[in-house]
Design a protein around this motif. Structure first.
Motif, PDB file in Angstrom:
ATOM      1  N   GLY A 210       0.827  -1.202   0.000  1.00  0.00           N
ATOM      2  CA  GLY A 210       0.000   0.000   0.000  1.00  0.00           C
ATOM      3  C   GLY A 210       0.861   1.251   0.000  1.00  0.00           C
ATOM      4  O   GLY A 210       2.064   1.193  -0.289  1.00  0.00           O
ATOM      5  N   ARG A 211       0.236   2.353   0.359  1.00  0.00           N
ATOM      6  CA  ARG A 211       0.952   3.627   0.367  1.00  0.00           C
ATOM      7  C   ARG A 211       2.143   3.589   1.326  1.00  0.00           C
ATOM      8  O   ARG A 211       3.119   4.308   1.150  1.00  0.00           O
ATOM      9  N   SER A 236      -2.772  -1.727  -3.147  1.00  0.00           N
ATOM     10  CA  SER A 236      -3.972  -0.942  -2.836  1.00  0.00           C
ATOM     11  C   SER A 236      -4.075   0.170  -3.873  1.00  0.00           C
ATOM     12  O   SER A 236      -3.108   0.464  -4.584  1.00  0.00           O
ATOM     13  N   GLY A 252      -9.406  -4.638  -4.989  1.00  0.00           N
ATOM     14  CA  GLY A 252     -10.462  -3.951  -4.241  1.00  0.00           C
ATOM     15  C   GLY A 252     -11.724  -3.782  -5.052  1.00  0.00           C
ATOM     16  O   GLY A 252     -11.886  -4.374  -6.115  1.00  0.00           O
ATOM     17  N   GLN A 253     -12.573  -2.941  -4.521  1.00  0.00           N
ATOM     18  CA  GLN A 253     -13.887  -2.707  -5.115  1.00  0.00           C
ATOM     19  C   GLN A 253     -13.792  -2.293  -6.574  1.00  0.00           C
ATOM     20  O   GLN A 253     -14.587  -2.712  -7.400  1.00  0.00           O
ATOM     21  N   ALA A 271      -8.854   0.070   4.064  1.00  0.00           N
ATOM     22  CA  ALA A 271     -10.092   0.799   3.736  1.00  0.00           C
ATOM     23  C   ALA A 271     -11.125  -0.202   3.224  1.00  0.00           C
ATOM     24  O   ALA A 271     -10.771  -1.230   2.641  1.00  0.00           O
ATOM     25  N   GLN A 273     -12.974  -0.217   0.751  1.00  0.00           N
ATOM     26  CA  GLN A 273     -12.906  -0.524  -0.684  1.00  0.00           C
ATOM     27  C   GLN A 273     -11.784  -1.518  -0.983  1.00  0.00           C
ATOM     28  O   GLN A 273     -11.860  -2.256  -1.956  1.00  0.00           O
ATOM     29  N   ILE A 287       0.799  -6.463   7.839  1.00  0.00           N
ATOM     30  CA  ILE A 287       1.988  -5.825   8.420  1.00  0.00           C
ATOM     31  C   ILE A 287       1.739  -4.317   8.372  1.00  0.00           C
ATOM     32  O   ILE A 287       1.554  -3.750   7.277  1.00  0.00           O
ATOM     33  N   ALA A 293      -4.664   0.120  12.816  1.00  0.00           N
ATOM     34  CA  ALA A 293      -5.052   0.071  11.398  1.00  0.00           C
ATOM     35  C   ALA A 293      -6.213  -0.913  11.205  1.00  0.00           C
ATOM     36  O   ALA A 293      -6.235  -2.001  11.789  1.00  0.00           O
ATOM     37  N   LEU A 307       7.316  -2.322   7.753  1.00  0.00           N
ATOM     38  CA  LEU A 307       7.370  -3.359   6.711  1.00  0.00           C
ATOM     39  C   LEU A 307       8.777  -3.524   6.148  1.00  0.00           C
ATOM     40  O   LEU A 307       9.144  -4.612   5.685  1.00  0.00           O
TER      41      LEU A 307
HETATM   42  P1  FAD Z   1      -3.307   4.524   3.379  1.00  0.00           P
HETATM   43  O1  FAD Z   1      -4.728   4.528   3.790  1.00  0.00           O
HETATM   44  O2  FAD Z   1      -2.595   5.814   3.314  1.00  0.00           O
HETATM   45  O3  FAD Z   1      -2.546   3.534   4.368  1.00  0.00           O
HETATM   46  C1  FAD Z   1      -1.173   3.372   4.398  1.00  0.00           C
HETATM   47  C2  FAD Z   1      -0.875   2.481   5.581  1.00  0.00           C
HETATM   48  O4  FAD Z   1       0.505   2.177   5.593  1.00  0.00           O
HETATM   49  C3  FAD Z   1      -1.200   3.107   6.933  1.00  0.00           C
HETATM   50  O5  FAD Z   1      -2.073   2.254   7.649  1.00  0.00           O
HETATM   51  C4  FAD Z   1       0.141   3.234   7.632  1.00  0.00           C
HETATM   52  O6  FAD Z   1       0.067   2.999   9.036  1.00  0.00           O
HETATM   53  C5  FAD Z   1       0.919   2.155   6.952  1.00  0.00           C
HETATM   54  N1  FAD Z   1       2.380   2.371   6.919  1.00  0.00           N
HETATM   55  C6  FAD Z   1       3.058   3.493   6.579  1.00  0.00           C
HETATM   56  N2  FAD Z   1       4.387   3.271   6.596  1.00  0.00           N
HETATM   57  C7  FAD Z   1       4.549   1.981   6.981  1.00  0.00           C
HETATM   58  C8  FAD Z   1       5.680   1.169   7.209  1.00  0.00           C
HETATM   59  N3  FAD Z   1       6.936   1.631   6.998  1.00  0.00           N
HETATM   60  N4  FAD Z   1       5.496  -0.092   7.621  1.00  0.00           N
HETATM   61  C9  FAD Z   1       4.251  -0.579   7.839  1.00  0.00           C
HETATM   62  N5  FAD Z   1       3.139   0.146   7.638  1.00  0.00           N
HETATM   63  C10 FAD Z   1       3.271   1.411   7.209  1.00  0.00           C
HETATM   64  N6  FAD Z   1      -8.734   1.274  -2.520  1.00  0.00           N
HETATM   65  C11 FAD Z   1      -8.245   0.073  -2.844  1.00  0.00           C
HETATM   66  O7  FAD Z   1      -7.242  -0.397  -2.282  1.00  0.00           O
HETATM   67  N7  FAD Z   1      -8.848  -0.661  -3.834  1.00  0.00           N
HETATM   68  C12 FAD Z   1      -9.952  -0.239  -4.488  1.00  0.00           C
HETATM   69  O8  FAD Z   1     -10.453  -0.938  -5.387  1.00  0.00           O
HETATM   70  C13 FAD Z   1     -10.488   1.042  -4.150  1.00  0.00           C
HETATM   71  N8  FAD Z   1     -11.594   1.505  -4.752  1.00  0.00           N
HETATM   72  C14 FAD Z   1     -12.115   2.720  -4.335  1.00  0.00           C
HETATM   73  C15 FAD Z   1     -13.327   3.154  -4.896  1.00  0.00           C
HETATM   74  C16 FAD Z   1     -13.865   4.340  -4.469  1.00  0.00           C
HETATM   75  C17 FAD Z   1     -15.160   4.797  -5.078  1.00  0.00           C
HETATM   76  C18 FAD Z   1     -13.221   5.114  -3.489  1.00  0.00           C
HETATM   77  C19 FAD Z   1     -13.817   6.403  -3.007  1.00  0.00           C
HETATM   78  C20 FAD Z   1     -12.025   4.692  -2.938  1.00  0.00           C
HETATM   79  C21 FAD Z   1     -11.456   3.486  -3.362  1.00  0.00           C
HETATM   80  N9  FAD Z   1     -10.263   3.031  -2.827  1.00  0.00           N
HETATM   81  C22 FAD Z   1      -9.804   1.791  -3.155  1.00  0.00           C
HETATM   82  C23 FAD Z   1      -9.410   3.894  -1.964  1.00  0.00           C
HETATM   83  C24 FAD Z   1      -9.527   3.570  -0.492  1.00  0.00           C
HETATM   84  O9  FAD Z   1     -10.598   4.292   0.069  1.00  0.00           O
HETATM   85  C25 FAD Z   1      -8.235   3.969   0.237  1.00  0.00           C
HETATM   86  O10 FAD Z   1      -7.967   5.331   0.000  1.00  0.00           O
HETATM   87  C26 FAD Z   1      -7.000   3.172  -0.185  1.00  0.00           C
HETATM   88  O11 FAD Z   1      -7.288   1.792  -0.128  1.00  0.00           O
HETATM   89  C27 FAD Z   1      -5.839   3.495   0.749  1.00  0.00           C
HETATM   90  O12 FAD Z   1      -4.688   2.844   0.332  1.00  0.00           O
HETATM   91  P2  FAD Z   1      -3.572   2.461   1.393  1.00  0.00           P
HETATM   92  O13 FAD Z   1      -4.150   1.583   2.444  1.00  0.00           O
HETATM   93  O14 FAD Z   1      -2.406   1.941   0.622  1.00  0.00           O
HETATM   94  O15 FAD Z   1      -3.122   3.868   1.955  1.00  0.00           O
END
Ligand code: FAD
Length: 323
Positions: A210-211, A236, A252-253, A271, A273, A287, A293, A307
């Motif tokens: 993910g991010r 993600s 995801g969704q 999230a 989605q 992780i 989280a 991670l």
């Molecule tokens: P973030 O929410 O920013 O999370 C990053 C995580 O990484 C945090 O929990 C943080 O604690 C952790 N982190 C940071 N650094 C480290 C490290 N060094 N070691 C360990 N952990 C760390 N999302 C999808 O994934 N798939 C979809 O299909 C999808 N469809 C969507 C459809 C719609 C209509 C909408 C509105 C949104 C959709 N989203 C989808 C987006 C979703 O809502 C989230 O924004 C997205 O999933 C967030 O991605 P993320 O978890 O990578 O990022």
């Protein structure tokens, strides 16, 4: 009552997709002692007939035509409808793949049948077959039964176990000749974005970032772990939006739906989605350095940590185990 079931085998990049064998197993259950007829559509698919038989098809029909080299819904629906007209099956099963999702509604509407899509489990058999499918982004499951007419279902990859391959199984092979005409789409070239490694939607192990992975290079340890476990890398939307990886990896969704035996989520918050695309995985390992989280709510095993420390440790451990 036993049934005749037509099952589409999907050939992709020179091999049959696993979901084809899972679809045969589904077909056998619906057939309840009846016949499962495998169907192969393409420009050169005759080499794959024996494999469908080895996985349980009683016979296989091929439709070959130069216009079927690349998938188009026009071309494939002409080919499949011709076979349906000849065979009059009581049930049809496709994989719930990009192709199956695109093609099945078109065929169903032409046949004026219903369509039960994204089936994850089949209960009962024959006339008592009940199809289980996720609804509300995987938060609940509904059970569907067809009262009359053709039973038409698409099955989600990795959910219905295929039969053990038995090369001694035998079956008849025949071909149907179809004049593919009036194509509204001609595919001139196919440019694949990610061709390496295991197909994400069929992978038994998915390592998703993910991010929190922070960059394209940050995905390298995840790729190494996925390779080591014979799996695929996923992501993600957060990671895709940040351009750390290609959107073809999004789960995801609005991305791919996966149900591997093992899903490792690294730096993904969880999230709703994202959960829609992976929460039905058999074992989930998360992780994340944030103990609060959301991903930990669906995880079977949670590792609170960085991670970039945890993933290399897992790589070393798996190397030591020589998996
Ligand atoms: P973030 O929410 O920013 O999370 C990053 C995580 O990484 C945090 O929990 C943080 O604690 C952790 N982190 C940071 N650094 C480290 C490290 N060094 N070691 C360990 N952990 C760390 N999302 C999808 O994934 N798939 C979809 O299909 C999808 N469809 C969507 C459809 C719609 C209509 C909408 C509105 C949104 C959709 N989203 C989808 C987006 C979703 O809502 C989230 O924004 C997205 O999933 C967030 O991605 P993320 O978890 O990578 O990022």
């Amino acid at each position: 009552m036993s049934k005749k079931v037509l099952v589409l085998g999907e050939v992709r990049e020179g091999s049959l997709r696993n979901v084809s064998f899972e679809a045969i197993a589904a077909g056998l259950q619906i057939a309840d002692g009846g016949e499962v007829v495998g169907l192969l559509v393409g420009d050169a698919v005759a080499d794959f007939t024996q494999e469908l038989i080895a996985y349980g098809a009683s016979r296989v029909i091929t439709v070959e035509h130069p216009h079927l080299k690349n998938y188009t819904s026009d071309g494939y629906s002409q080919a499949i409808l011709a076979v349906v007209e000849q065979e009059n099956p009581e049930a049809i099963v496709f994989g719930h793949t990009s192709l199956g999702k695109d093609l099945s509604p078109k065929i169903a509407s032409r046949l004026q049948s219903g369509l039960i899509s994204d089936v994850t489990e089949i209960q009962g058999a024959g006339d008592d077959t009940v199809f289980v499918r996720p609804i509300y982004s995987g938060k609940a499951f509904e059970k569907v039964k067809i009262k009359d007419g053709i039973i038409f279902a698409t099955i989600r990859p990795n959910n219905i176990p295929p039969l053990v391959k038995d090369d001694s199984r035998t079956g008849e092979v025949s071909s149907v000749s179809v004049d593919i005409t009036n194509l509204r789409t001609i595919i001139k070239e196919v440019v694949r974005k990610s061709t390496e490694g295991v197909d994400l939607s069929e992978a038994k192990v998915v390592v998703a970032g993910g991010r929190g992975v922070k960059s394209g290079e940050g995905f390298e340890p995840l790729k190494e772990l996925a390779n080591l476990l014979g799996g695929a890398v996923g992501a993600s939307r957060g990671a895709c939006d940040a351009e750390y990886c290609d959107y073809s990896l999004q789960i995801g969704q609005t991305g791919k739906v996966v149900t591997p035996d093992l899903y490792i989520a690294a730096g993904i918050s969880g999230a709703i989605q994202h959960l829609a695309g992976m929460s039905n995985s058999k074992v989930i390992v998360a992780i994340n350095k944030d103990p609060e989280a959301n991903i930990f709510k669906v995880a079977d095993y949670g590792i609170v940590g960085d991670l970039f420390e945890v993933v290399p440790m897992l790589i070393e451990e798996f190397k030591a185990l020589k998996v």
